[in-house]
Structure formats: structure tokens, C-alpha cells
Enzyme design. Sequence first.
Site, PDB file in Angstrom:
ATOM      1  CG  PHE A 124      18.120 -52.109 -70.124  1.00 45.61           C
ATOM      2  CD1 PHE A 124      19.240 -51.639 -70.785  1.00 45.61           C
ATOM      3  CD2 PHE A 124      17.680 -53.392 -70.392  1.00 45.61           C
ATOM      4  CE1 PHE A 124      19.915 -52.430 -71.708  1.00 45.61           C
ATOM      5  CE2 PHE A 124      18.345 -54.205 -71.302  1.00 45.61           C
ATOM      6  CZ  PHE A 124      19.462 -53.719 -71.957  1.00 45.61           C
ATOM      7  CG  ASP A 210      10.589 -52.837 -71.097  1.00 43.99           C
ATOM      8  OD1 ASP A 210      10.401 -54.058 -70.917  1.00 43.99           O
ATOM      9  OD2 ASP A 210      11.700 -52.375 -71.443  1.00 43.99           O
ATOM     10  CE  LYS A 239      15.277 -59.560 -69.502  1.00 44.20           C
ATOM     11  NZ  LYS A 239      16.591 -60.161 -69.671  1.00 44.20           N
TER      12      LYS A 239
END
Length: 391
Positions: A124, A210, A239
Amino acid sequence: MGVYNRAPLEVERGQGVRLWSTDGTEYLDCVSGISTNALGHAHPKLVQAVKDQAEKLWHVSNIFKIPGQDALADSLCEKSFADVVFFTNSGTEAIECALKTARKFHVANGQPERIDIYGFDGSFHGRTYGAINAAANPSYTEGFGPKMEGFHQLKWGDKAALTAAFENPNTAAIILEPVQGEGGCRATPDADLRWMREMADQYGVLIIFDEVQCGMGRTGKLWAHEWASMTPDIMAIAKALGGGFPIGACLATAEAAKGMTVGVHGSTFGGNPLAMAVGQAAFDEVSSDAILDNVNEVAGYLTQQLHGLKERFPDVIVEVRGKGLLLGVKLVPNNREFMGWARDEAKLLVAGGGDNLVRVLPPLNITLDEAREAIEKFEKACEFARAKVAG
């Protein structure tokens, strides 16, 4: 727009690992905004950073120098493999920058045909066009027109297919999460990551990591790839970088970023003074030895206890996965139902994930006492789940 399947919970305020609903119910929050509130809710240093900067300057254009960008970029480069940083507002924007950087690198080297980017099933990378094509989850790509050219997916763990991808003369980059988040908390073995680095160097391929979810201390080291003693060429983070404030960044070596020249990329809000002030405060805390030591101590306890619950509840728990405080528990009952039982019966908030698991993602500064409370609540949810399964 009706794009969220929201839980029946209206949140009002938070403090540390605690979250309160509008009706006053208290929950133990092991979602952390999906690995985002790395220092919990309303951390005093982050609150103060917002207050101090908000009284001075929120936003200016990137046509001006923003001192906070230089300071945070210096901090990131000092504690990573990177030489340069581009600031964004989110993880998916950082991924877009990473993808563009990789393709531009090969153009700068006189090889514009090298556009192929290989990702992995279960990955993702966000919701923008490049990101959804890099991950190629049908749930996110269907209905949005033709697939973008040059994006390919490999089966996670298929070394032969990955070898062929490296040998493809048109390959630009390999993109992966060292520890998958939404896809099922699968950690790529350290030996495999080191092998990828060797293959990438041999064939002139770039490695994009990522670390939007698994980076920034989540695994017990500042960057998840540090466990493997290797580095990527490009890395996307977000994040926890803002501790809940929207910030992202694309980090790269000077060589990998050689094609990112004036005018080829930009952002209106990325790197604004307010975001940089909060990001610096969050990074200083998260990158400290105290936080990283705490992650490793608490992660060891939670992992041990969750394995114990697996032994006691084999009719509920199938497997415990993950690394650090990015933990996944694969279940027998439906994971969405289990999330509801944990929330309603145990007042514990956990996140969902692929492969029918729930993710346990507490803030990195959670205490051992709070971790014990989390296990007690998880056990209560398992007891309720057992009764439901048996019934």
C-alpha cells in the site's frame, strides 16, 4: 463523500494513549491514527511547537527560503542515508515524488526508456494515481480508467520473479515497504533486503523504500531498513514525521535525485513553516535513544504476550506478525467484527489490515503499564470472540 466505512465512535479529545468519545467513554488507542500519532495525543512539545509557530508564520510560498525546511532536512539527512529532501503534505505525495525521482534519474543518465517500476502484492503506497498503480490493489485501481504504463507487481517473496525484474533493461526502480502495513504486517527478511541492494547496484536499478508507516522509530530503529544494514536510494516518509500533523518527505541520495532540477516538481503547502516547526519537534523526540529503547522494550513485551494469547486462544488467533510496534494478529473470526468487539466490549482500539488481521499500533512512548492494560483488553476481546465463534 461516502468513501469511509466509519466506526460508530465520535471522538472528542485525546491525551497520550487515551482517547475519549463525545459521550465521555474512555478508550485505549492502539491505532494511533494508523501509526501517525507516534507520541500519542496532545504531546506537550508538539502542542507548544504549534502555538509558538502559529503566532509567527504559517505559510509562505516555496519561492522563498524557509529556514525550518533547511533545519529539518539537515536533521533527516544527518540521521539517514539521504543527501536531499523534498517536503510534502502526505505519504502518498512523498511516493509520487519518489516515483518521479526514479524515472528522472534514468532520463538524466540518457536512458529514458527505463520507466518500469516493480512493486509487490499486498503493498500500500497511498491513494494518488501513481501510488495506486505502484501497489495495484484492485480495490483501489478499478473504476479509474486504464492502468498507468510501466507499473508491474510481483508476488511477495518470489525471488525468481524479482531477479527477472532486476535483469529487465527497462527497469527503473523496485518499490517496497520493508515491513508491510495494510498488506498484513509482513517483514521482508534482512538477507533479502541486502540481496536486493546488491542486485540493484549490479543492474543500475534504484530501490525505493516506502517507510511511511514502518519508519520513524516504529520498528525499534529510526528506519526499518537499518535492521538489514543496508540503505535505499530513495525513501518516502510521513505519518509519524509530524506526530499527527500532516507532513511527508521524500529522501534521496544526491545521485538518485540528479534529475530533479528546477521546475520539474513542487508543492504549494509542502514544507510550510508551521509544518516544519511541528516536524522538527516530533523528529527530535522520535529519533531519541529514549524513545527507540522504549519501543524495543515494549515491543518485546507485547510480542511475547500476544504469542501467549495465541496459545490460549487458538480458536481466535492464527498468527502474530510484524516488527517493533507494528504488530499484526491474524484471526479466525472476521477482523472487522473483532475490531468492533474490542472497541465495544474492551474499550480497546485496534486497526484493521489485510489477510484478516488486526494491527496493534500504539504510540511509541506507550509505557509498560499501558502495554499491560492493552494486553488485558485484547484478552477480553479474545474471550468475547471465542464466545461468539462458539455460539
